[in-house]
Enzyme design. Structure first.
Site, PDB file in Angstrom:
ATOM      1  N   LYS A 137     -68.976  70.683 -15.244  1.00 21.31           N
ATOM      2  CA  LYS A 137     -68.783  69.634 -16.259  1.00 21.31           C
ATOM      3  C   LYS A 137     -69.783  69.865 -17.367  1.00 21.31           C
ATOM      4  CE  LYS A 137     -66.127  65.956 -16.709  1.00 21.31           C
ATOM      5  NZ  LYS A 137     -64.767  65.789 -16.153  1.00 21.31           N
TER       6      LYS A 137
HETATM    7  P1  NAD Z   1     -60.011  58.283 -23.320  1.00 19.07           P
HETATM    8  O1  NAD Z   1     -61.246  58.317 -24.138  1.00 19.07           O
HETATM    9  O2  NAD Z   1     -58.739  58.847 -23.849  1.00 19.07           O
HETATM   10  O3  NAD Z   1     -59.655  56.771 -22.865  1.00 19.07           O
HETATM   11  C1  NAD Z   1     -60.559  55.882 -22.318  1.00 19.07           C
HETATM   12  C2  NAD Z   1     -60.104  54.479 -22.752  1.00 19.07           C
HETATM   13  O4  NAD Z   1     -60.849  53.509 -22.030  1.00 19.07           O
HETATM   14  C3  NAD Z   1     -60.328  54.213 -24.240  1.00 19.07           C
HETATM   15  O5  NAD Z   1     -59.163  53.642 -24.785  1.00 19.07           O
HETATM   16  C4  NAD Z   1     -61.511  53.241 -24.262  1.00 19.07           C
HETATM   17  O6  NAD Z   1     -61.466  52.352 -25.347  1.00 19.07           O
HETATM   18  C5  NAD Z   1     -61.327  52.503 -22.943  1.00 19.07           C
HETATM   19  N1  NAD Z   1     -62.554  51.959 -22.382  1.00 19.07           N
HETATM   20  C6  NAD Z   1     -63.803  52.488 -22.378  1.00 19.07           C
HETATM   21  N2  NAD Z   1     -64.651  51.698 -21.702  1.00 19.07           N
HETATM   22  C7  NAD Z   1     -63.926  50.628 -21.297  1.00 19.07           C
HETATM   23  C8  NAD Z   1     -64.227  49.467 -20.537  1.00 19.07           C
HETATM   24  N3  NAD Z   1     -65.461  49.247 -20.073  1.00 19.07           N
HETATM   25  N4  NAD Z   1     -63.227  48.589 -20.278  1.00 19.07           N
HETATM   26  C9  NAD Z   1     -61.971  48.809 -20.733  1.00 19.07           C
HETATM   27  N5  NAD Z   1     -61.624  49.906 -21.445  1.00 19.07           N
HETATM   28  C10 NAD Z   1     -62.589  50.790 -21.718  1.00 19.07           C
HETATM   29  O7  NAD Z   1     -60.438  58.988 -21.947  1.00 19.07           O
HETATM   30  P2  NAD Z   1     -59.465  59.549 -20.827  1.00 19.07           P
HETATM   31  O8  NAD Z   1     -59.280  61.003 -21.022  1.00 19.07           O
HETATM   32  O9  NAD Z   1     -58.284  58.650 -20.689  1.00 19.07           O
HETATM   33  O10 NAD Z   1     -60.418  59.406 -19.535  1.00 19.07           O
HETATM   34  C11 NAD Z   1     -60.609  58.167 -18.888  1.00 19.07           C
HETATM   35  C12 NAD Z   1     -61.265  58.429 -17.545  1.00 19.07           C
HETATM   36  O11 NAD Z   1     -60.458  59.304 -16.779  1.00 19.07           O
HETATM   37  C13 NAD Z   1     -62.646  59.096 -17.585  1.00 19.07           C
HETATM   38  O12 NAD Z   1     -63.399  58.634 -16.489  1.00 19.07           O
HETATM   39  C14 NAD Z   1     -62.324  60.574 -17.393  1.00 19.07           C
HETATM   40  O13 NAD Z   1     -63.421  61.297 -16.881  1.00 19.07           O
HETATM   41  C15 NAD Z   1     -61.202  60.450 -16.382  1.00 19.07           C
HETATM   42  N6  NAD Z   1     -60.309  61.602 -16.293  1.00 19.07           N
HETATM   43  C16 NAD Z   1     -59.633  62.046 -17.394  1.00 19.07           C
HETATM   44  C17 NAD Z   1     -58.745  63.111 -17.247  1.00 19.07           C
HETATM   45  C18 NAD Z   1     -57.906  63.588 -18.397  1.00 19.07           C
HETATM   46  O14 NAD Z   1     -57.040  64.442 -18.165  1.00 19.07           O
HETATM   47  N7  NAD Z   1     -58.080  63.071 -19.601  1.00 19.07           N
HETATM   48  C19 NAD Z   1     -58.577  63.733 -16.000  1.00 19.07           C
HETATM   49  C20 NAD Z   1     -59.281  63.243 -14.898  1.00 19.07           C
HETATM   50  C21 NAD Z   1     -60.129  62.169 -15.068  1.00 19.07           C
END
Ligand code: NAD
Length: 447
Positions: A137
């Site tokens: 990471k």
């Molecule tokens: P992103 O930035 O696209 O979306 C995150 C969303 O959550 C945003 O809309 C943000 O405004 C909202 N947010 C942030 N803090 C918040 C809170 N406390 N309460 C409510 N909403 C909140 O990110 P993403 O890619 O969707 O990733 C989200 C999570 O999933 C992270 O933990 C990331 O590590 C994990 N993840 C992502 C992927 C991927 O393919 N993108 C894969 C595995 C895991």
């Protein structure tokens, strides 16, 4: 320097503010801060799973710590002509089963402990879905919302240049994470191949389809979550009809999961974002909400649902709660208040270890992050395979292969848990550690 030297001050300020807001004593706040340390949370679960596996003490030590931790200080010329220096990390936890694999995130509160935890989760995640990658990471301490595209591009390119010997299709393959996207991956790929003087599109995944990205990658994490939800309902004897879902976070993972579940006939009753939340007991029109958010820049103000408090929303009654925003949203402070039957972890590390115990006592069926959100890295694996073949699959082929791996992995984890009489999270860790320990032993210790 924008970064590490500011952390203690920021942490202290955060603690002071938290004490003022929550009414907890300083000792309670410190205990909560510790509970929220992602590296300690990862290590506690790893130790428990390793103990249950009766893991060889030497292999235990090898797998407990990352193989390599890189810290770089990245000078960037800002738009106003001044020079800023950002701190960046890349942690490679394991390369036992193949090249390291994992995203890069940009955020003001990135820390080495967080990146370490996320790197090890990647090792376990890739092993759970049985794809030939280790875990890594990366993160840069910065405030991307207050940086221009030009500043982000220069920071990304210099970060890539600093990591040039350590990344590559056979070494370590970055991908997007919080606040990074397809464009960020395109900059990383371009910088890398300018140094290599040849096309090397398998150096990153999650890039635009026109640059060698995979069809279906953007929706893949949400798709994997939807497969896990289908499997959990089957396992528990529940039906999609009348199945109420609440999703926290409407970004890449949350919006795609909500949309796919909506299309399958689930009733998405609530969506929580950091600045507001929506509830409609008859179900929210998710395609309509996606359109509204694209225009308004927020979920707030959507006419066909009632506004509510985001922290309170996630405690409401539902069959499935999907935290898909960020870490540590389910802690000792709110776990007892949850009213869901299934917790499907879209985000990485949304639940603390203390909260785990509370949820287990309440009988919540947890689909742990290293299984539930593994659809993203599985599609990244498909992207890496297609790039190396130079032959690209249809979206249908990607989706069918993804569904098959996610269903099988869900069944493997649940069966492992039943055999070893442990909960799903510890079962997923045990299955993963067992697989990584096996290859580590088979390869032997060099010198
Ligand atoms: P992103 O930035 O696209 O979306 C995150 C969303 O959550 C945003 O809309 C943000 O405004 C909202 N947010 C942030 N803090 C918040 C809170 N406390 N309460 C409510 N909403 C909140 O990110 P993403 O890619 O969707 O990733 C989200 C999570 O999933 C992270 O933990 C990331 O590590 C994990 N993840 C992502 C992927 C991927 O393919 N993108 C894969 C595995 C895991």
């Amino acid at each position: 320097m924008a970064g590490e030297s500011l952390i203690p001050v920021r942490e202290k300020r955060k603690l002071d503010m938290a004490v003022a807001q929550t009414g907890l004593t300083l000792e309670q706040e410190l205990a909560l801060e510790r509970e929220k340390n992602p590296w300690e949370a990862q290590a506690a679960r790893f130790d428990l799973a390793a103990h249950k596996l009766n893991l060889d003490p030497g292999i235990w030590k090898v797998l407990r710590y990352p193989t390599r931790e890189i810290i770089v200080h990245i000078p960037v010329q800002m738009d106003d002509g001044t020079i800023e220096v950002f701190t960046g990390y890349r942690v490679q936890h394991s390369m036992s089963r193949g090249p390291a694999k994992g995203g890069i995130r940009y955020a003001p509160d990135v820390s080495l402990d967080e990146v370490r935890a996320l790197a090890s989760w990647m090792t376990w995640k890739c092993a759970v879905v049985n794809i030939p990658f280790g875990g890594a990471k990366g993160g840069v301490i910065c405030d991307p919302k207050n940086m221009s595209q030009g500043e982000l591009e220069r920071m990304t390119r210099r970060f890539t240049a600093e990591l040039i010997e350590f990344i590559g299709p056979e070494k370590d393959i970055p991908a997007p994470d919080m606040n990074t996207n397809e464009q960020t991956m395109a900059w990383i790929m371009d910088t890398y191949l300018m140094h290599m003087r040849q096309t090397v599109n398998a150096v990153v995944t999650g890039k635009p389809v026109s640059l060698g990205g995979s069809r279906g990658r953007r929706e893949a994490t949400g798709r994997g979550i939807s497969v896990c939800c289908d499997e959990a309902l089957k396992h528990l004897g529940l039906t999609i009809e009348g199945c109420r879902v609440i999703v926290q976070g409407f970004g890449n993972v949350g919006s795609n999961a909500a949309n796919l579940l909506y299309r399958k006939g689930y009733t998405i009753v609530g969506i929580a974002e950091y600045d507001g939340a929506l509830f409609n007991e008859d179900g929210i029109d998710i395609p309509g909400l996606i359109e509204h958010r694209a225009k308004a820049g927020t979920i707030n103000g959507f006419a066909k649902a009632d506004g509510c408090d985001p922290d309170e929303l996630i405690t409401r009654e539902c069959e499935i709660l999907i935290p898909a925003a960020t870490e540590n949203v389910i802690t000792s402070l709110n776990a007892a208040d949850l009213h869901c039957r299934i917790l499907c972890e879209g985000a990485n590390g949304p639940t603390t270890t203390v909260a785990d115990d509370i949820l287990e006592a309440k009988g919540v069926f947890v689909i742990p992050d290293i299984l539930a959100n593994a659809g993203g890295v599985t599609a990244s694996y498909f992207e890496w395979v297609q790039d190396r073949m130079g032959y690209f699959w249809t979206e249908l082929e990607v989706n069918q292969r993804l569904d098959a791996i996610m269903s099988q992995s869900f069944q493997d984890v649940v069966a492992y848990g039943e055999t070893h009489k442990v909960n799903n999270r510890i079962a997923a860790y045990m299955l993963a550690i067992d697989r990584v320990a096996y290859t580590t032993k088979q390869r032997g210790m060099y010198a």
